[in-house]
Scaffold this active site. Structure first.
Site, PDB file in Angstrom:
ATOM      1  N   ASP A  20       0.808  -1.230   0.000  1.00  0.00           N
ATOM      2  CA  ASP A  20       0.000   0.000   0.000  1.00  0.00           C
ATOM      3  C   ASP A  20       0.835   1.272   0.000  1.00  0.00           C
ATOM      4  O   ASP A  20       0.440   2.293   0.562  1.00  0.00           O
ATOM      5  CB  ASP A  20      -0.965   0.026   1.208  1.00  0.00           C
ATOM      6  CG  ASP A  20      -1.904  -1.161   1.202  1.00  0.00           C
ATOM      7  OD1 ASP A  20      -2.207  -1.669   0.106  1.00  0.00           O
ATOM      8  OD2 ASP A  20      -2.334  -1.578   2.291  1.00  0.00           O
ATOM      9  N   LYS A  23       1.917   2.206  -5.113  1.00  0.00           N
ATOM     10  CA  LYS A  23       2.476   1.638  -6.357  1.00  0.00           C
ATOM     11  C   LYS A  23       1.560   1.907  -7.550  1.00  0.00           C
ATOM     12  O   LYS A  23       2.022   2.211  -8.641  1.00  0.00           O
ATOM     13  CB  LYS A  23       2.692   0.117  -6.193  1.00  0.00           C
ATOM     14  CG  LYS A  23       3.652  -0.242  -5.084  1.00  0.00           C
ATOM     15  CD  LYS A  23       3.731  -1.735  -4.872  1.00  0.00           C
ATOM     16  CE  LYS A  23       2.459  -2.355  -4.338  1.00  0.00           C
ATOM     17  NZ  LYS A  23       2.137  -1.999  -2.930  1.00  0.00           N
ATOM     18  N   GLY A  47      -4.471  -4.218  -3.819  1.00  0.00           N
ATOM     19  CA  GLY A  47      -5.450  -3.190  -4.173  1.00  0.00           C
ATOM     20  C   GLY A  47      -4.661  -1.949  -4.505  1.00  0.00           C
ATOM     21  O   GLY A  47      -4.055  -1.351  -3.629  1.00  0.00           O
ATOM     22  N   HIS A  48      -4.586  -1.608  -5.777  1.00  0.00           N
ATOM     23  CA  HIS A  48      -3.764  -0.483  -6.224  1.00  0.00           C
ATOM     24  C   HIS A  48      -4.669   0.661  -6.664  1.00  0.00           C
ATOM     25  O   HIS A  48      -5.396   0.532  -7.652  1.00  0.00           O
ATOM     26  CB  HIS A  48      -2.843  -0.919  -7.374  1.00  0.00           C
ATOM     27  CG  HIS A  48      -1.840  -1.959  -6.955  1.00  0.00           C
ATOM     28  ND1 HIS A  48      -0.927  -2.511  -7.811  1.00  0.00           N
ATOM     29  CD2 HIS A  48      -1.604  -2.531  -5.743  1.00  0.00           C
ATOM     30  CE1 HIS A  48      -0.177  -3.389  -7.151  1.00  0.00           C
ATOM     31  NE2 HIS A  48      -0.580  -3.419  -5.903  1.00  0.00           N
ATOM     32  N   GLN A 230       2.069  -6.066  -3.354  1.00  0.00           N
ATOM     33  CA  GLN A 230       2.499  -6.174  -1.959  1.00  0.00           C
ATOM     34  C   GLN A 230       3.781  -5.362  -1.702  1.00  0.00           C
ATOM     35  O   GLN A 230       4.040  -4.409  -2.422  1.00  0.00           O
ATOM     36  CB  GLN A 230       2.693  -7.652  -1.566  1.00  0.00           C
ATOM     37  CG  GLN A 230       1.392  -8.418  -1.369  1.00  0.00           C
ATOM     38  CD  GLN A 230       0.766  -8.916  -2.658  1.00  0.00           C
ATOM     39  OE1 GLN A 230       1.408  -9.543  -3.476  1.00  0.00           O
ATOM     40  NE2 GLN A 230      -0.500  -8.650  -2.838  1.00  0.00           N
TER      41      GLN A 230
END
Ligand code: GDP
Ligand code: IMO
Ligand code: MG
Length: 430
Positions: A20, A23, A47-48, A230
């Site tokens: 988080d 990225k 979750g980007h 990640q």
């Protein structure tokens, strides 16, 4: 963007802490110059967030480069796929006017997350009682366990109904025994087969092995951007085991997870927030369990993109970053969320750890020992003025520049990007 264009051929954007870090935003920004953007590890535990002219998106599987017309997106063999989440993500992009046909391809080598993986993820977590990993509950650990114990089902298998049914039957024989031992109702192939075959129809046009395209792109010196999922501290081997995730996150992972020869990797950008966050359990030396931590959480809106869980917050950790630089061969850093520190009177950077009065390095610790180290801090004066949306380095307040310089000094690596807001445009190229 200038320096990125000239150094680009194969570039990796890597989470440098516990995930988080921003990225998705950095990848969307760098994708302007990319011909290919690749997700190669993890699954929809990622979750980007991307905030650009098309809207706000939480990307779980499809590369964050999909918004750029020139860029072709790939999901390579290292990614584990929840095909329901994937088809949902495709639908949402189409709705937002983003074309995916002929611009996005998935390796048939990808392992598929099955319903029993999610049930087992939950069951294992519950069995650990107060020692939970704090997984995202997406079935990630169990699907990777199946992959390495030769029990996985891949897209290749799903493409051939007979093979799929046969493999599923074998797996249900095994998995139902385990599920029942946890008191969970056994699964029936009658429910699973039609659901998966229906989902397959939605993603079938995208299943094309990216390998030859990637090899050709390397030969032709095209710009390839790899979007890590990640963060390195969640790497199965080099992270804070067992409070990690199941995929390889370190830079070398591009070889086995994307088929890219390691020596092709020229630029490795480690993304880190101006402070640190972590979701899930596990040691976190600079965690702030006080009002300052709460202030970071509120100001930074630190709630998980995938699960909505509150993120644990703490100061920037140069010891972690030094290790991450070494093990991955980082060439520079992208520091995000500097704007979140705008209102802080003082800001701390962890310069190292001690244990029982002696200096200790991250790599000397396991999760138990890391939980007991004492972080050493350098305190800096806060700039206490707005940095949000700044796009020129020279427009940064003097004390913010000093903060960035201190990071560069502590980690001994240049900072090449400074992110000053959620929007892709809110970034400084140093
Ligand atoms: P990722 O998983 O590394 O892509 O990061 P996430 O999307 O899970 O979490 C990062 C959060 O920070 C998202 O909500 C982003 O929109 C937000 N973000 C990224 N960079 C910045 C920044 O420089 N400033 C602010 N205020 N928010 C940012
Ligand atoms: P992105 O790509 C933050 C964490 C979980 C948990 C541990 C294991 O958005 O940075 P898992 O579901 O993978 O078995 O959970 O890993 N985790 C993440 N934390 N960002 C992520 O992805 C994460 N993916 C997994 O919270 O602690
Ligand atoms: Mg995330």
């Amino acid at each position: 963007m200038g320096n990125f264009e000239c150094v680009m051929s194969v570039t990796l954007v890597l989470g440098a802490t516990w995930g988080d870090e921003g990225k998705g935003k950095v990848v969307d920004f760098l994708s302007q110059n990319a011909h290919f953007v690749i997700r190669f590890n993890g699954g929809n535990n990622a979750g980007h967030t991307v905030v650009n002219k098309y809207g706000t998106f939480a990307m779980h599987l499809i590369p964050s480069g999909i918004f750029h017309k020139r860029a072709v997106s790939f999901i390579t063999n290292g990614v584990v796929l929840d095909i329901e989440v994937l088809s949902e993500e495709l639908k949402n992009l189409e709705k937002a006017g983003i074309k995916t046909k002929n611009r996005f391809f998935i390796s048939p080598r990808c392992h598929i997350i099955m319903p029993y993986h999610k049930l087992l993820d939950k069951a294992y977590e519950e069995a650990k009682e107060d020692k939970k990993t704090g997984t995202t509950g997406r079935g990630i650990g169990p699907v990777f366990a199946d992959k390495v114990s030769y029990n996985g089902i891949r897209l290749f298998d799903l493409l051939d109904k007979t093979v799929f049914v046969e493999k599923l039957q074998t797996q249900l024989k095994i998995k139902n025994k385990i599920l029942q031992s946890f008191g969970i109702f056994p699964l029936s192939q009658k429910d699973i087969i039609p659901t998966y075959l229906k989902l397959l129809e939605k993603i079938k046009p995208f299943i094309i092995e990216p390998y030859p395209f990637i090899q050709k792109a390397i030969q032709n010196k095209k710009n390839i951007l790899l979007e890590g999922a990640q963060g390195v501290m969640l790497d199965t081997d080099w992270g804070t085991y067992p409070f990690v995730t199941a995929s390889t996150i370190v830079s070398g992972g591009i070889n086995h997870q994307a088929g890219i020869p390691p020596q092709q990797l020229k630029t490795i950008i480690g993304v880190a927030k101006a402070y640190t966050t972590r979701v899930g359990s596990g040691p976190f030396p600079t965690e702030l369990l006080n009002s300052e931590g709460e202030k970071l959480r509120v100001a930074g809106n630190e709630f998980g993109t995938t699960t909505g869980r509150p993120r644990r917050c703490g100061w920037f950790d140069a010891e972690v970053l030094r290790f991450v630089k070494e093990v991955n061969g980082l060439t520079s850093l992208a520091i995000t969320k500097i704007d979140i520190l705008d209102s802080f009177k003082t800001i701390k950077i962890c310069t190292g750890y001690t244990y029982k009065g002696k200096k200790i390095r991250y790599f000397q610790t396991d999760a138990n020992l890391l939980a007991k180290v004492t972080p050493l801090y350098k305190t800096l004066e806060g700039w206490q003025t707005d940095t949000k949306g700044i796009t020129k380095y020279n427009d940064l307040p003097r004390l913010a520049k000093q903060f960035i310089k201190e990071i560069e000094k502590q980690v001994a690596i240049p900072v090449s990007y400074i992110s000053t807001g959620q929007k892709t445009s809110e970034i400084i190229t140093v």
